[in-house]
Design a protein around this motif. Sequence first.
Motif, mmCIF file in Angstrom:
data_model
loop_
_atom_site.group_PDB
_atom_site.id
_atom_site.type_symbol
_atom_site.label_atom_id
_atom_site.label_comp_id
_atom_site.label_asym_id
_atom_site.label_seq_id
_atom_site.Cartn_x
_atom_site.Cartn_y
_atom_site.Cartn_z
ATOM 1 N N LYS A 1 8.191 -10.234 2.610
ATOM 2 C CA LYS A 1 7.508 -11.847 2.615
ATOM 3 C C LYS A 1 5.970 -11.777 2.675
ATOM 4 O O LYS A 1 5.346 -12.673 2.414
ATOM 5 C CB LYS A 1 8.177 -12.713 3.627
ATOM 6 C CG LYS A 1 9.826 -12.826 3.783
ATOM 7 C CD LYS A 1 10.098 -13.709 4.720
ATOM 8 C CE LYS A 1 11.663 -13.922 4.656
ATOM 9 N NZ LYS A 1 12.130 -14.273 5.984
ATOM 10 N N LEU A 2 5.375 -10.653 3.171
ATOM 11 C CA LEU A 2 3.888 -10.585 3.186
ATOM 12 C C LEU A 2 3.331 -9.069 2.861
ATOM 13 O O LEU A 2 4.279 -8.140 3.173
ATOM 14 C CB LEU A 2 3.829 -10.967 4.964
ATOM 15 C CG LEU A 2 2.344 -10.628 5.437
ATOM 16 C CD1 LEU A 2 2.126 -11.883 6.644
ATOM 17 C CD2 LEU A 2 1.978 -9.492 5.894
ATOM 18 N N ARG A 3 2.172 -9.256 2.404
ATOM 19 C CA ARG A 3 1.681 -7.934 2.306
ATOM 20 C C ARG A 3 0.359 -7.977 3.010
ATOM 21 O O ARG A 3 -0.345 -8.819 3.162
ATOM 22 C CB ARG A 3 1.629 -7.734 0.866
ATOM 23 C CG ARG A 3 0.703 -6.483 0.384
ATOM 24 C CD ARG A 3 0.832 -6.091 -1.033
ATOM 25 N NE ARG A 3 2.559 -5.698 -1.204
ATOM 26 C CZ ARG A 3 2.792 -5.215 -2.218
ATOM 27 N NH1 ARG A 3 2.119 -5.131 -3.093
ATOM 28 N NH2 ARG A 3 4.047 -4.860 -2.331
ATOM 29 N N LYS A 4 -0.109 -6.685 3.639
ATOM 30 C CA LYS A 4 -1.340 -6.364 4.082
ATOM 31 C C LYS A 4 -2.158 -5.780 3.104
ATOM 32 O O LYS A 4 -1.600 -4.609 2.617
ATOM 33 C CB LYS A 4 -1.288 -5.889 5.384
ATOM 34 C CG LYS A 4 -0.360 -6.824 6.352
ATOM 35 C CD LYS A 4 -0.430 -5.842 7.887
ATOM 36 C CE LYS A 4 0.701 -6.599 8.609
ATOM 37 N NZ LYS A 4 0.894 -5.946 9.954
ATOM 38 N N LYS A 5 -3.398 -6.084 2.870
ATOM 39 C CA LYS A 5 -4.166 -5.384 1.677
ATOM 40 C C LYS A 5 -5.782 -5.278 2.097
ATOM 41 O O LYS A 5 -6.046 -6.228 2.518
ATOM 42 C CB LYS A 5 -3.900 -5.659 0.375
ATOM 43 C CG LYS A 5 -4.349 -5.158 -0.750
ATOM 44 C CD LYS A 5 -3.811 -5.539 -2.072
ATOM 45 C CE LYS A 5 -4.511 -5.030 -3.263
ATOM 46 N NZ LYS A 5 -4.241 -5.572 -4.609
ATOM 47 N N GLY A 6 -6.632 -4.204 1.575
ATOM 48 C CA GLY A 6 -7.804 -4.257 1.760
ATOM 49 C C GLY A 6 -8.365 -3.604 2.789
ATOM 50 O O GLY A 6 -7.769 -3.621 3.772
ATOM 51 N N ALA A 7 -9.601 -3.628 2.966
ATOM 52 C CA ALA A 7 -10.353 -3.147 3.717
ATOM 53 C C ALA A 7 -10.291 -3.944 5.184
ATOM 54 O O ALA A 7 -10.180 -3.541 6.205
ATOM 55 C CB ALA A 7 -11.813 -2.802 3.691
#
Length: 77
Positions: A64-70
Amino acid sequence: MATSSDLKVWVVDALQSSGPATVPQIAKHIWDNHEAELRSSGNLFYTWQYAMRWAGQQLQMEGKLRKKGAGRTWFLL
Protein backbone atom coordinates in the motif's frame (compact mmCIF):
# COMPACT_ATOMS: atom_id res chain seq x y z
CA MET A 1 -7.03 6.28 23.55
CA ALA A 2 -4.85 5.78 20.47
CA THR A 3 -3.19 2.46 19.70
CA SER A 4 -0.33 1.54 17.40
CA SER A 5 -2.85 0.21 14.85
CA ASP A 6 -4.35 3.72 14.63
CA LEU A 7 -1.00 4.89 13.31
CA LYS A 8 -1.44 2.92 10.07
CA VAL A 9 -4.69 4.78 9.45
CA TRP A 10 -3.09 8.10 10.37
CA VAL A 11 -0.12 7.52 8.05
CA VAL A 12 -2.52 6.81 5.18
CA ASP A 13 -4.57 9.91 6.09
CA ALA A 14 -1.41 12.04 6.14
CA LEU A 15 -0.35 10.82 2.71
CA GLN A 16 -3.84 11.25 1.28
CA SER A 17 -3.89 14.82 2.58
CA SER A 18 -0.44 15.89 1.45
CA GLY A 19 0.68 13.46 -1.21
CA PRO A 20 4.22 12.04 -1.00
CA ALA A 21 5.90 13.10 2.25
CA THR A 22 8.97 12.53 4.39
CA VAL A 23 8.86 10.99 7.86
CA PRO A 24 9.06 14.40 9.61
CA GLN A 25 6.22 15.74 7.45
CA ILE A 26 4.06 12.70 8.24
CA ALA A 27 4.89 12.99 11.96
CA LYS A 28 3.94 16.68 11.93
CA HIS A 29 0.62 15.92 10.24
CA ILE A 30 -0.15 13.21 12.79
CA TRP A 31 0.82 15.48 15.70
CA ASP A 32 -1.19 18.42 14.33
CA ASN A 33 -4.30 16.26 13.90
CA HIS A 34 -4.04 13.73 16.74
CA GLU A 35 -2.09 15.40 19.55
CA ALA A 36 -4.82 14.91 22.14
CA GLU A 37 -5.22 11.23 21.27
CA LEU A 38 -1.48 10.70 21.45
CA ARG A 39 -1.19 12.50 24.79
CA SER A 40 -3.82 10.19 26.27
CA SER A 41 -2.37 7.00 24.79
CA GLY A 42 -0.26 5.88 27.75
CA ASN A 43 3.14 4.47 26.82
CA LEU A 44 2.46 4.96 23.11
CA PHE A 45 2.93 8.68 23.72
CA TYR A 46 6.64 8.02 24.28
CA THR A 47 7.08 5.69 21.28
CA TRP A 48 4.58 6.87 18.68
CA GLN A 49 7.17 8.10 16.16
CA TYR A 50 8.90 4.70 16.22
CA ALA A 51 5.50 3.01 15.94
CA MET A 52 4.63 5.31 13.03
CA ARG A 53 7.72 4.11 11.15
CA TRP A 54 6.76 0.50 11.85
CA ALA A 55 3.24 1.25 10.58
CA GLY A 56 4.84 2.56 7.38
CA GLN A 57 6.87 -0.66 7.08
CA GLN A 58 3.71 -2.74 7.52
CA LEU A 59 1.92 -0.69 4.86
CA GLN A 60 4.89 -1.21 2.55
CA MET A 61 4.80 -5.01 3.13
CA GLU A 62 1.05 -4.93 2.37
CA GLY A 63 1.79 -3.22 -0.96
CA LYS A 64 0.00 0.00 0.00
CA LEU A 65 3.01 2.28 0.43
CA ARG A 66 6.43 2.76 -1.11
CA LYS A 67 9.50 4.49 0.30
CA LYS A 68 11.77 6.07 -2.27
CA GLY A 69 14.60 8.54 -2.72
CA ALA A 70 17.35 10.08 -0.67
CA GLY A 71 14.92 11.56 1.87
CA ARG A 72 13.02 8.28 2.00
CA THR A 73 9.84 9.91 0.80
CA TRP A 74 6.76 7.81 1.45
CA PHE A 75 3.92 7.63 -1.04
CA LEU A 76 0.75 5.60 -1.44
CA LEU A 77 0.42 3.11 -4.25
